[in-house]
Design an enzyme around this catalytic site. Structure first.
Site, short mmCIF file in Angstrom:
data_model
loop_
_atom_site.label_atom_id
_atom_site.label_comp_id
_atom_site.label_asym_id
_atom_site.label_seq_id
_atom_site.Cartn_x
_atom_site.Cartn_y
_atom_site.Cartn_z
N ASP A 384 0.83 -1.20 0.00
CA ASP A 384 0.00 0.00 0.00
C ASP A 384 0.86 1.26 0.00
O ASP A 384 0.62 2.20 -0.76
CB ASP A 384 -0.92 -0.01 1.23
CG ASP A 384 -2.36 0.30 0.87
OD1 ASP A 384 -2.68 0.24 -0.33
OD2 ASP A 384 -3.15 0.60 1.77
N ASP A 437 -8.87 -2.86 1.74
CA ASP A 437 -8.71 -2.25 3.06
C ASP A 437 -9.73 -2.78 4.06
O ASP A 437 -9.64 -2.49 5.25
CB ASP A 437 -8.84 -0.73 2.95
CG ASP A 437 -7.76 -0.13 2.06
OD1 ASP A 437 -6.65 -0.66 2.06
OD2 ASP A 437 -8.05 0.84 1.34
#
Length: 534
Positions: A384, A437
Site C-alpha cells: 500500500d 482495506d
C-alpha cells in the site's frame, strides 16, 4: 477438496480488490514545483459561477495558481465582476483594451503564467482567467529564473471547454460576469462517518458468520468423537471443502500478483477496460449477493426446505432450490446497476454488491494462524505504501490513486470500491475505500472471533473485541490523516495494519498464548481413544 466456486471467488477478489487504497479528489500541494517567496500558494479548486446578460448560467471549476493573492472562501463575499477578452489573446504583451477592474480572459501559451498576470494587472484587470488548451486543469507554477512575483491579482486556470463557452458569449457581444471563490471543505463529512460504519459493520457481520460456520463444523466433529468412530481420524477434513486457507507462501505471493495487476490496470486504464471491470464486478457481486441471501433466508423456516433440497445442474453440480430462486433477482440487480451506474444514486447498488461480495470472501477465505495473518498484512502494508507514495518516483503520479479514481477512463472511478457521496462538501465527490482495506484486515479479525469461540473464551477475555476496536481506530486515524492532508489519497493499511497486528501480538504475548496463536491458530480438539481403566 476445495470447491470450484471457492477457488473462483478467491482468485477473482484477490486480483480485483486488493489493489485499491483510500483516495480524495481535491487539488493538493505537491513537491514537483517547490515553493518560493511570492509563489507559495497551495493549489486550490476555484468555483466560477457565471451570468450571461444578467441571467445565471453555468458554474465552472478552475484551479488557483501558486502565485497571486488567495481567493475569498465564501460566496457571499465574492464580487460579481464583468469579463473581458484579452487583446492580444495570449496577453504576453500589454493589452490594447483599457480595463477598469474586469476579469480578463486569456489563452495559455507563448509566455509564462506570471508574465500574463503582470500584463493583466498593469492593464487594470482585477483577476486573470487562463484558458487551458486541454480539457483538464493544469497547475500554474513559477519558472526558476522569475523574479517579478509581486502579483496583486488572482490567477485561475479554466479547462478548454469552459473557456471556449465564455469566449463565444463575449464574441457575440453578450455581457458576461462571474464570481471567483474557493470554499473550504469541512473537517469531517457525514459520508466518512457512514463509510466507517459500513466498513466496521461489514467485518463484524462477516466475522460472526465465519465463526458460526467454524462452530458448526466443531459440533459435527464432537458428534463423531462421541461416537468413537474411525471417522475421527479424518475430522480435519470436515467442512474443509467450504473454505480456502491462505498459506505463508501465498501471502507473500499476493504482493507480486497484486502489484502486477495494479500496473496492468494503470497502463490499460481506458473506457473499454473499465467496462470489462464492471462486468467482472457484476459477476462477483451476483455470487456474493446470492450467497448472502441464501444464508439469510435459510434462517427462516419458510425457506428451510428449499435450502435443503437440491437439483443437479450441469457444470454447477448440486444446487439448492433456494439458490435457483434468488439467482435471477441477483442477476437482475447487478444488470440494473451496470446500466444505470452513472446516475446519482447508483452508489447504493454498488455498495450493496460490494458488501455482499466482501462478506462472502471473508466467509470463504481464512487464515489458519497469526503467523500467516501477520505475513499477509505486513506485505499488504508495504504494498500500500509503495503504490501510493513511492510509485510517484517512477511514474510521476501515484499509481494506486490514479487507478482508484479511474483517471483516463471517462468514468467516475472503478467499481471495486465502497463509496458514499460527500453530503456537506461544497466540492461534492465521494468518500471511498478499497475492498482490500476491508478484506485483508477482516481476515485477521474473523480469525480472532473463530479462535475465541472454539477456545470457549468469553468476549472480554478473548481477542475479537480488541481486534475489532483496533481496526475501527486504525480506519478512524486514516480519515483524520486524509483530512489533514487536504484530501490527498492515503493508504488505509498504513494505519490499520499497525493497529490490528500490533494489538494482536501484544495481547497474545501478555497472555502467554502467542505461541499457540502463531503456529496452531485454533485450539486442538484431540480425538479421544478408548479410555484407560484406573
Amino acid at each position: 477438496m476445495v470447491s470450484l466456486r471457492a477457488v473462483y471467488i478467491v482468485g477473482y477478489v484477490f486480483l480485483l480488490t486488493v489493489a485499491l487504497g483510500l483516495a480524495g479528489d481535491i487539488v493538493h500541494p505537491d513537491d514537483i514545483a517547490p515553493k518560493k517567496p511570492g509563489c507559495d500558494n497551495n493549489f486550490v479548486l476555484v468555483k466560477v459561477p457565471t451570468w450571461i446578460d444578467g441571467v445565471e448560467d453555468c458554474e465552472y471549476v478552475g484551479v488557483g495558481a501558486r502565485f497571486g493573492p488567495t481567493l475569498e472562501s465564501k460566496e457571499k463575499h465574492a464580487n460579481h465582476t464583468r469579463v473581458a477578452l484579452a487583446d492580444p489573446p495570449d496577453c504576453c504583451t500589454k493589452p490594447k483594451n483599457k480595463l477598469t477592474g474586469e476579469v480578463i480572459l486569456v489563452h495559455r501559451g507563448n509566455c509564462s503564467f506570471t508574465t500574463k498576470a503582470n500584463m493583466a494587472e498593469e492593464a487594470g484587470a482585477s483577476a486573470i482567467l487562463i484558458i487551458n488548451y486541454r480539457t483538464e486543469l493544469f497547475k500554474m507554477v513559477c519558472e526558476e529564473n522569475e523574479t517579478d512575483l509581486s502579483i496583486k491579482i488572482p490567477a485561475v486556470m479554466l479547462p478548454q471547454d469552459a473557456g471556449e463557452n465564455l469566449e463565444n458569449h463575449l464574441e457575440n457581444n453578450s455581457i458576461v460576469s462571474m464570481q471567483l471563490y474557493s470554499p473550504l471543505r469541512p473537517l469531517v463529512d457525514v459520508a466518512e462517518v457512514f463509510l466507517w460504519l459500513m466498513a466496521v459493520g461489514t467485518i463484524l457481520c462477516a466475522s460472526y458468520w465465519s465463526a458460526w460456520t467454524a462452530k458448526e463444523a466443531a459440533i459435527e466433529q464432537e458428534k463423531l468423537l462421541k461416537d468413537a468412530s474411525d471417522e475421527c481420524l479424518n475430522m480435519e477434513n470436515v467442512g474443509s471443502s467450504s473454505y480456502v486457507e491462505i498459506s505463508t507462501a501465498a501471502a507473500i505471493l499476493f504482493v507480486v500478483i497484486a502489484s502486477c495487476f495494479l500496473v496492468m490496470l494503470y497502463k490499460l486504464m481506458s473506457y473499454w477496460f473499465v467496462e470489462v471491470l464492471v462486468v467482472l464486478f457484476c459477476i462477483g457481486g451476483v455470487e456474493g449477493l446470492q450467497t448472502c441471501l441464501v444464508a439469510l433466508l435459510s434462517c427462516f423456516r419458510w425457506f428451510k426446505n428449499a435450502a435443503q433440497t437440491f437439483v443437479k445442474i450441469p457444470f454447477f453440480g448440486a444446487v439448492s432450490h433456494l439458490t435457483l430462486g434468488v439467482t435471477p433477482f441477483c442477476i437482475a440487480f447487478a444488470v440494473v446497476w451496470a446500466v444505470y451506474r452513472r446516475v446519482n444514486f447508483a452508489w447504493i447498488g454498488q455498495d450493496i454488491l460490494g458488501i455482499a461480495l466482501i462478506i462472502t470472501v471473508l466467509q470463504i477465505v481464512r487464515i489458519p494462524n497469526l503467523k500467516v495473518g501477520t505475513v499477509l498484512l505486513s506485505c499488504a502494508f508495504l504494498y500500500d505504501i509503495f503504490w501510493v507514495f513511492v510509485s510517484k518516483w517512477w511514474f510521476h503520479e501515484s499509481v494506486m490513486i490514479v487507478v482508484a479514481r479511474g483517471d483516463r477512463s471517462g468514468e467516475d472511478g472503478i467499481p471495486m470500491l465502497l463509496k458514499i457521496p460527500r453530503l456537506f462538501d461544497p466540492w461534492g465527490g465521494y468518500s471511498i475505500i478499497g475492498f482490500g482495506d476491508i478484506i485483508l484486515p477482516g481476515l485477521l479479525v474473523a480469525f480472532s472471533l473463530r479462535y475465541d469461540m472454539l477456545a470457549k473464551k468469553k468476549l472480554k477475555a478473548g481477542y475479537f473485541v480488541w481486534a475489532m476496536t483496533a481496526y475501527g481506530l486504525g480506519l478512524l486515524i486514516t480519515y483524520v490523516a486524509l483530512n489533514l492532508m487536504d484530501g490527498h489519497g492515503q493508504p488505509a493499511l498504513l494505519y490499520i495494519v499497525p493497529f490490528t497486528v500490533g494489538t494482536f501480538l501484544a495481547l497474545g504475548k501478555k497472555r502467554g498464548e502467542l505461541k499457540i496463536l502463531w503456529t496452531k491458530g485454533e485450539p486442538e480438539r484431540p480425538c479421544p481413544h478408548i479410555q484407560e481403566e484406573n
